[in-house]
Motif scaffolding. Sequence first.
Motif, PDB file in Angstrom:
ATOM      1  N   GLU A 164      20.800  -8.458  11.695  1.00  0.00           N
ATOM      2  CA  GLU A 164      22.099  -9.120  11.751  1.00  0.00           C
ATOM      3  C   GLU A 164      22.110  -9.989  13.002  1.00  0.00           C
ATOM      4  O   GLU A 164      21.767  -9.524  14.091  1.00  0.00           O
ATOM      5  CB  GLU A 164      23.249  -8.101  11.817  1.00  0.00           C
ATOM      6  N   ASN A 182      27.500 -13.457  10.216  1.00  0.00           N
ATOM      7  CA  ASN A 182      28.936 -13.167  10.039  1.00  0.00           C
ATOM      8  C   ASN A 182      29.715 -14.460   9.808  1.00  0.00           C
ATOM      9  O   ASN A 182      29.522 -15.440  10.521  1.00  0.00           O
ATOM     10  CB  ASN A 182      29.491 -12.492  11.298  1.00  0.00           C
ATOM     11  N   GLU A 191      28.042 -12.162   5.721  1.00  0.00           N
ATOM     12  CA  GLU A 191      28.944 -11.012   5.852  1.00  0.00           C
ATOM     13  C   GLU A 191      30.390 -11.496   5.871  1.00  0.00           C
ATOM     14  O   GLU A 191      30.774 -12.315   6.702  1.00  0.00           O
ATOM     15  CB  GLU A 191      28.638 -10.244   7.144  1.00  0.00           C
ATOM     16  N   ASP A 229      31.708  -6.683   5.224  1.00  0.00           N
ATOM     17  CA  ASP A 229      31.560  -6.066   6.541  1.00  0.00           C
ATOM     18  C   ASP A 229      32.733  -5.120   6.793  1.00  0.00           C
ATOM     19  O   ASP A 229      33.801  -5.283   6.213  1.00  0.00           O
ATOM     20  CB  ASP A 229      31.554  -7.193   7.589  1.00  0.00           C
TER      21      ASP A 229
HETATM   22 MG    MG Z   1      28.779  -7.998  10.809  1.00  0.00          MG
END
Ligand code: MG
Length: 254
Positions: free
Chosen positions: A32, A91, A123, A153
């Motif tokens: 990530e 993200n 995400e 998420d």
């Molecule tokens: Mg995340």
Amino acid sequence: EKGLRRALHQQEFHLLYQPQYDLQTGSLVGAEALLRWRTQDHELISPDRFIPIAEKTGLIGPIGEWVLHTACQQTKKWHEAGAHSLRIAVNLSAYQFQRTDLVDTVDLVLKETGMEGNCLELELTESLLMDHAETNILTLTDLKVRNIVLSIDDFGTGYSSLSYLKNFPVDRIKIDQSFVKHLTERPSDASIIKAIIAMAHSLKLKVVAEGVETEEQLEFLKRHNCDEAQGYYLGRPMDTAAFCTLLEQGGIST
Ligand code: MG
Ligand code: C2E
Ligand code: MG
């Protein structure tokens, strides 16, 4: 806001990468990308502090684009170095998701970096999906056509309706850290995790646990067939060089 503008132009942002492991095979399958801001006077500001300001001012647009581009460019290098199927998770904030040009931006980044869509994971949060649910389905479908992996998420913490799980083309659920944290001493958290895994699997969704900090938590998740995990126990968010070393040490999943 002034600081954030300067940060973009003066390259004060960088990304850290936190490894994600397959719990059945133990292999490193993804990372990530997590954004960091080091100011001119070397102060490190956490994303929880500056992302809300970036969202309010619209600066999350160019910042998010930089994150997407940098993460894909780096992952492509790792692919070329042998970690062929390494997946990178980025993200997305609500503001980015609601911009009509999100899909164009993703297309451009994939083209510029040569990254394959199926190695990019986006995400999203529950609240992001719940606002404007109808138009979101169209955007998600556009992203799915490009084989992009979509995940939710912080699952279980947002204000949401479970019906989006059957209506939206998502692939993965990330169990929020708050459930994992007290999993060994709070039976109710353990039950919620087991229920999330069972529900996700029967909907053909993969489950990732976040915030795994102890061996006991990891063993519980393995025992209950959680698919993947990330957390300090397995690996902290690290810079590019440290992640390269991790890949070289093996555990590359091909
Ligand atoms: Mg995340
Ligand atoms: P998130 O996406 O849920 O990311 C997980 C957070 O948990 C990260 O915090 C990570 O460093 C932290 N973490 C990982 N393992 C553990 C653990 O074992 N224990 C504990 N206590 N924490 C752990 P971080 O990096 O401070 O990021 C916070 C949030 O900021 C992220 O939560 C995400 O929502 C947001 N964020 C980070 N980078 C970006 C970005 O590039 N774009 C956007 N839009 N948001 C971002
Ligand atoms: Mg999370």
